[in-house]
Enzyme design. Structure first.
Site, PDB file in Angstrom:
ATOM      1  CD1 TRP A  13      -2.903  -8.311  17.157  1.00  0.00           C
ATOM      2  CD2 TRP A  13      -4.538  -6.872  17.654  1.00  0.00           C
ATOM      3  NE1 TRP A  13      -3.818  -8.979  17.933  1.00  0.00           N
ATOM      4  CE2 TRP A  13      -4.839  -8.120  18.258  1.00  0.00           C
ATOM      5  CE3 TRP A  13      -5.426  -5.815  17.840  1.00  0.00           C
ATOM      6  CZ2 TRP A  13      -5.989  -8.322  19.022  1.00  0.00           C
ATOM      7  CZ3 TRP A  13      -6.572  -6.041  18.593  1.00  0.00           C
ATOM      8  CH2 TRP A  13      -6.844  -7.270  19.179  1.00  0.00           C
ATOM      9  CB  THR A  29      -6.514 -15.012  13.241  1.00  0.00           C
ATOM     10  OG1 THR A  29      -7.581 -15.931  12.992  1.00  0.00           O
ATOM     11  CG2 THR A  29      -5.744 -15.425  14.480  1.00  0.00           C
ATOM     12  CD  GLU A  30      -3.973 -12.651  17.820  1.00  0.00           C
ATOM     13  OE1 GLU A  30      -3.599 -11.543  18.210  1.00  0.00           O
ATOM     14  OE2 GLU A  30      -4.581 -13.478  18.537  1.00  0.00           O
ATOM     15  CG  LEU A  31      -6.386  -6.619  14.324  1.00  0.00           C
ATOM     16  CD1 LEU A  31      -6.112  -5.143  14.653  1.00  0.00           C
ATOM     17  CD2 LEU A  31      -7.847  -6.807  13.960  1.00  0.00           C
TER      18      LEU A  31
END
Length: 423
Positions: free
Chosen positions: A299, A145-147
């Site tokens: 990120w 999730t979300e890097l």
């Protein structure tokens, strides 16, 4: 030839409806069906349908030399099933080309990797089954999730059998190194890491329509020249971004679709780069070194850390309160409770509680349907209080044991500005 890897995150949360304190014990339908339907159809018409068609046309126009990859959260696929079958069909057409890779992630787009390895693994298994069901692929590449990434998360991913993972090439962890190589996990050399080139990615995702930007308006030819001017010894450029960049965050009027329609031509015919999917990149390139990431990265925002979701008192309280229920949830045999459990873990709920200001605060406001982070917190905790009651009831607790603390709102006041109306 050097490699260019496009990866798109596709995600929509199940947004909560306005859930008052007085709804607790009376209403176990937490999600705003009307709002979720409206947003899905809006984004489908502005982004998913036109962009999927554009990618399909470019794959055919370039005889399969143009390639992209997607990670689609399980709860987003659920909303395709409910509200946008035409979008689901368009992703299936992309899958049929053989030029699109679908990537594993958590089903609920959750932060479970930070709290519960068992829940994390269960959600990944559920999402990969959903991908297999609709797109005929069993993902071999993973993105959290979300890097979100650190060494421990990388070890969990390696333990699940993945050999390729994508994450952020944040400056504070890269130091003197370039993200334009493949790296490996510091303890598991067979887990290859593809790192986002955030500058070139953000030129498309965030700066494309910014008229004050010195490079506005950005044309595909110019961007292709930037890509092609990469240092001679660097091997890969990873362009990672939200799929909603196209048509939703950057409107059609900005020229974003024309840009993407021309970009494959500029890369394939006028550069030293080939398009690859993440698994192809990992197969064709070797790591130049391992990379040791103790502090968690993502990120999001300028800090590229967890502060978009966790770190302030209301976020942390909501997050901890949610996972305190995990063991009880596992004990109950109730499909709706299990489904709600996954949907309540979605990272967006905590994102809406972010109290950052300045430029990052503006971004958070754009994505939130709440009046304030504190309103998001109160709404979520009201829902979570009802959910806790349901879980305890299903687990066999007596009415006395599951009695709601009528002073719950008073406890919330410790976290809130004086001016917030708690009614």
């Amino acid at each position: 030839m050097k490699k260019l890897c496009f990866y798109f995150q596709v995600h929509q949360p199940f947004r909560l409806k306005d859930y008052r304190f007085f709804d607790i014990s009376c209403d176990d339908d937490y999600f705003d069906k009307k709002l979720n339907h409206e947003i899905m159809r809006k984004v489908a018409d502005k982004c998913y349908l036109p962009m999927n068609q554009l990618l399909l046309e470019q794959i055919h126009a370039h005889n399969g030399n143009f390639k992209v990859s997607f990670s689609i959260s399980g709860i987003c696929i659920e909303q395709f099933e409910l509200y946008a079958q035409d979008v689901l069909d368009s992703f299936k057409r992309l899958a049929d080309t053989g030029c699109v890779e679908f990537i594993a992630e958590t089903y609920g787009h959750s932060l479970s990797a930070l709290k519960s390895p068992e829940e994390f693994k269960a959600q990944v298994a559920k999402q990969t089954a959903k991908v297999k069901e609709h797109f005929g692929q069993t993902p071999t590449t993973f993105r959290n999730t979300e890097l979100i990434y650190n060494n421990q998360i990388g070890s969990l991913v390696h333990e699940m059998g993945y050999k390729t993972m994508i994450t952020e090439g944040a400056d504070h962890i890269m130091d003197w190194r370039s993200p334009n190589f493949i790296y490996s996990h510091c303890q598991h050399p067979d887990l290859k890491l593809l790192l986002k080139n955030y500058k070139l990615s953000d030129d498309i995702a965030f700066r494309f329509s910014e008229r004050s930007w010195e490079s506005w308006p950005l044309h595909a030819e110019t961007f292709g020249q930037w890509v092609n001017s990469t240092a001679w010894n660097q091997e890969i450029i990873n362009l990672f971004m939200d799929y909603e960049t196209f048509g939703e965050h950057q409107w059609a009027e900005s020229g974003i679709f024309e840009f993407m329609r021309e970009l494959p031509n500029q890369i394939i015919n006028h550069s030293q780069f080939d398009f690859v999917t993440p698994s192809e990149a990992a197969a064709q390139l070797n790591p130049v070194s391992d990379i040791d990431i103790h502090n968690t990265i993502s990120w999001a925002d300028a800090e590229r850390d967890l502060t978009a979701w966790l770190g302030n008192p209301i976020q942390d309280d909501a997050f901890d309160s949610l996972y305190e229920l995990e063991e009880l949830v596992k004990k109950v045999d109730d499909k709706k409770i299990k489904d709600d459990w996954v949907k309540l873990q979605t990272s967006d709920h905590f994102y809406y509680m972010c109290t950052k200001f300045w430029s990052d605060g503006d971004v958070h406001k754009y994505f939130s349907h709440y009046e304030s982070p504190y309103a998001a917190f109160i709404n979520y905790m009201n829902v979570l209080t009802d959910f806790e009651e349901r879980v305890k009831k299903a687990a066999g607790y007596t009415p006395e044991e599951i009695k709601i603390d009528q002073g719950i709102i008073e406890n919330f006041k410790n976290y809130l500005p004086y001016s917030v109306d708690l009614k």
